[in-house]
Design a protein around this motif. Structure first.
Motif, PDB file in Angstrom:
ATOM      1  N   ARG A  63       0.835  -1.208   0.000  1.00 32.42           N
ATOM      2  CA  ARG A  63       0.000   0.000   0.000  1.00 32.42           C
ATOM      3  C   ARG A  63       0.869   1.257   0.000  1.00 32.42           C
ATOM      4  N   ARG A  64       1.961   1.225   0.740  1.00 27.74           N
ATOM      5  CA  ARG A  64       2.827   2.400   0.804  1.00 27.74           C
ATOM      6  C   ARG A  64       3.252   2.831  -0.592  1.00 27.74           C
ATOM      7  N   VAL A  75      -0.556   3.390  -2.837  1.00 22.36           N
ATOM      8  CA  VAL A  75      -1.414   4.509  -2.432  1.00 22.36           C
ATOM      9  C   VAL A  75      -0.594   5.683  -1.917  1.00 22.36           C
ATOM     10  N   ASP A 107      -0.235   6.835   1.277  1.00 24.36           N
ATOM     11  CA  ASP A 107      -0.965   7.706   2.208  1.00 24.36           C
ATOM     12  C   ASP A 107      -0.406   7.688   3.620  1.00 24.36           C
ATOM     13  N   ARG A 124      -7.732   3.497   8.878  1.00 19.72           N
ATOM     14  CA  ARG A 124      -7.436   4.441   7.803  1.00 19.72           C
ATOM     15  C   ARG A 124      -8.744   4.966   7.231  1.00 19.72           C
ATOM     16  N   ILE A 179     -10.649   4.774   0.980  1.00 21.67           N
ATOM     17  CA  ILE A 179     -10.146   5.293  -0.291  1.00 21.67           C
ATOM     18  C   ILE A 179     -10.952   4.676  -1.423  1.00 21.67           C
ATOM     19  N   TRP A 186      -7.691   1.024  -4.930  1.00 17.44           N
ATOM     20  CA  TRP A 186      -6.570   0.295  -4.339  1.00 17.44           C
ATOM     21  C   TRP A 186      -6.057  -0.815  -5.269  1.00 17.44           C
TER      22      TRP A 186
END
Length: 397
Positions: free
Chosen positions: A166-167, A170, A172, A275, A278, A281
């Motif tokens: 994810r880092r 995305v 975030d 989180r 979103i 993804w």
């Protein structure tokens, strides 16, 4: 069929491996820990979770290990008043086609791990921390922390709330710190007085705190979880907590609830994180799943169920020619976006507006809940508990 890499060997990662292998895909699961194991104590499984597990072929095994509680009980934590309860009886099971039960996390994880180990299409690799990925028109390369790499057609990031995948996908940053601190303990049921051995998930709600307990491990253990809205700003995970400190965090707990809290020993503390939802993804050949995609607070008791639903639907959608797979990843996100976002936000709302009010707001809450009929209570959870994870979205739209 495709070779699919899965970063993360937790509940979501293994469920996805089993789901995809059933469609003939070759799977490589990469887990950063030295062994495939599930930490943690109790977990609640709603009918939607059991439906997903049935699709994965492990439903019967988990049912054998589960504790089938009688009700979800809501108590006023300061007065001891029984406010409301959702009966989990035959009518409830008939409406939602499955039971509601509690299990030790290991009792869900073990059948998933066994199913993965049985499959000739699934390779499990431990000591395999990931550091990132690269992709092109031909495939995706998963980069490992030791400098090696693994190639596949697709990559599923199921590596948790602090997902490395994810880092990159995305970007975030760190999870949102909720400001809520939870203290957990598990004790032998034989240490619990007979009059406190309730066959229920019981929640005691108080001003800026709540306390939950229920039996696990076939009724041999009692799971305790006490949460304080203390505006904590720094994430903490699994640190020891002194018993005197835990008891001091809940000074206005009523008599019966305090008797239960005082039974706790070897407390551990976490500061809860989630989180913001979103809308996207997936990225080409890469997609997130479970807590990597939509981590949520535990207050709706749906984190694991959402990961299981994800795994089932991703398997259904990737039962397709290789040339359609990237499009199917996009449709997977579209299909899961609204439901997981709603669950995330409902979990937050439960932890602030329903569980923690004081004064007039507490009285109003109790009156509202106590006025609900059995049918009205079931109606309120129908969107969550009555969901079919294998329902494939219309791919022609």
């Amino acid at each position: 069929m495709s070779t699919i890499l899965i970063a993360g060997g937790g509940i979501g990662g293994l469920a996805t491996a089993v789901s995809l292998a059933e469609r003939g895909h070759q799977i490589v699961v990469l887990e950063r820990q030295a062994a495939f194991a599930e930490l943690g104590a109790g977990i609640q499984i709603g009918p939607n979770g059991f439906g997903a597990m049935d699709r994965l072929g492990i439903g019967d095994e988990v049912r054998e290990r589960a504790v089938y509680i009688d009700e979800l009980r809501f108590m006023d934590g300061t007065t001891g008043q029984r406010v409301q309860s959702l009966r989990l009886d035959e009518d409830y099971r008939a409406r939602f086609a499955n039971p509601y039960a509690v299990v030790a996390r290991a009792d869900l994880y073990a059948p998933l791990l066994a199913a993965a180990q049985r499959s000739p299409l699934i390779e499990l690799r431990s000591n395999s921390a990931v550091s990132g990925y690269q992709q092109d028109a031909d495939g995706v390369t998963l980069l490992l922390a030791d400098g090696s790499s693994v190639w596949g057609d697709l990559l599923v990031g199921a590596d948790g709330i602090r997902s490395t995948i994810r880092r990159q996908l995305v970007g975030d940053g760190e999870p949102r710190v909720s400001g809520h601190t939870i203290y957990r303990s598990v004790i032998p049921m034989e240490l619990v007085p007979e009059d406190l051995r309730w066959h229920a998930v019981t929640l005691w709600a108080g001003p800026k705190w709540h306390f939950v307990h229920y039996p696990i491990a076939g009724g041999t253990l009692l799971n305790l979880a006490a949460t304080r809205d203390d505006s904590a700003e720094v994430a903490v995970a699994g640190q020891p907590a002194e018993r005197s400190h835990v008891l001091g965090q809940f000074p206005d707990l009523g008599e019966t609830a305090r008797r239960l809290l005082e039974l706790g020993a070897d407390w551990r503390v976490w500061v809860l994180c989630d989180r913001d939802p979103i809308s996207e993804w997936s990225d080409g050949r890469v997609v997130l799943l479970g807590d990597a995609a939509h981590p949520m607070l535990q207050y709706a008791a749906q984190g694991a169920c959402m990961a299981l639903e994800d795994a089932v639907l991703l398997g259904e959608l990737l039962d397709c020619p290789a040339g359609e797979s990237q499009y199917r990843l996009e449709r997977f996100v579209e299909a899961r976006r609204d439901r997981t976002a709603r669950t995330t936000l409902v979990a937050r709302e439960l932890g602030t507006q329903l569980y923690h009010p004081a004064g007039a707001a507490r009285v109003a809450r109790n009156e509202m809940l106590s006025g609900l009929s059995v049918e009205e209570l079931q109606d309120k959870v129908a969107w969550l508990h009555g969901f079919d994870a294998a329902r494939v979205p219309d791919l022609t739209k």
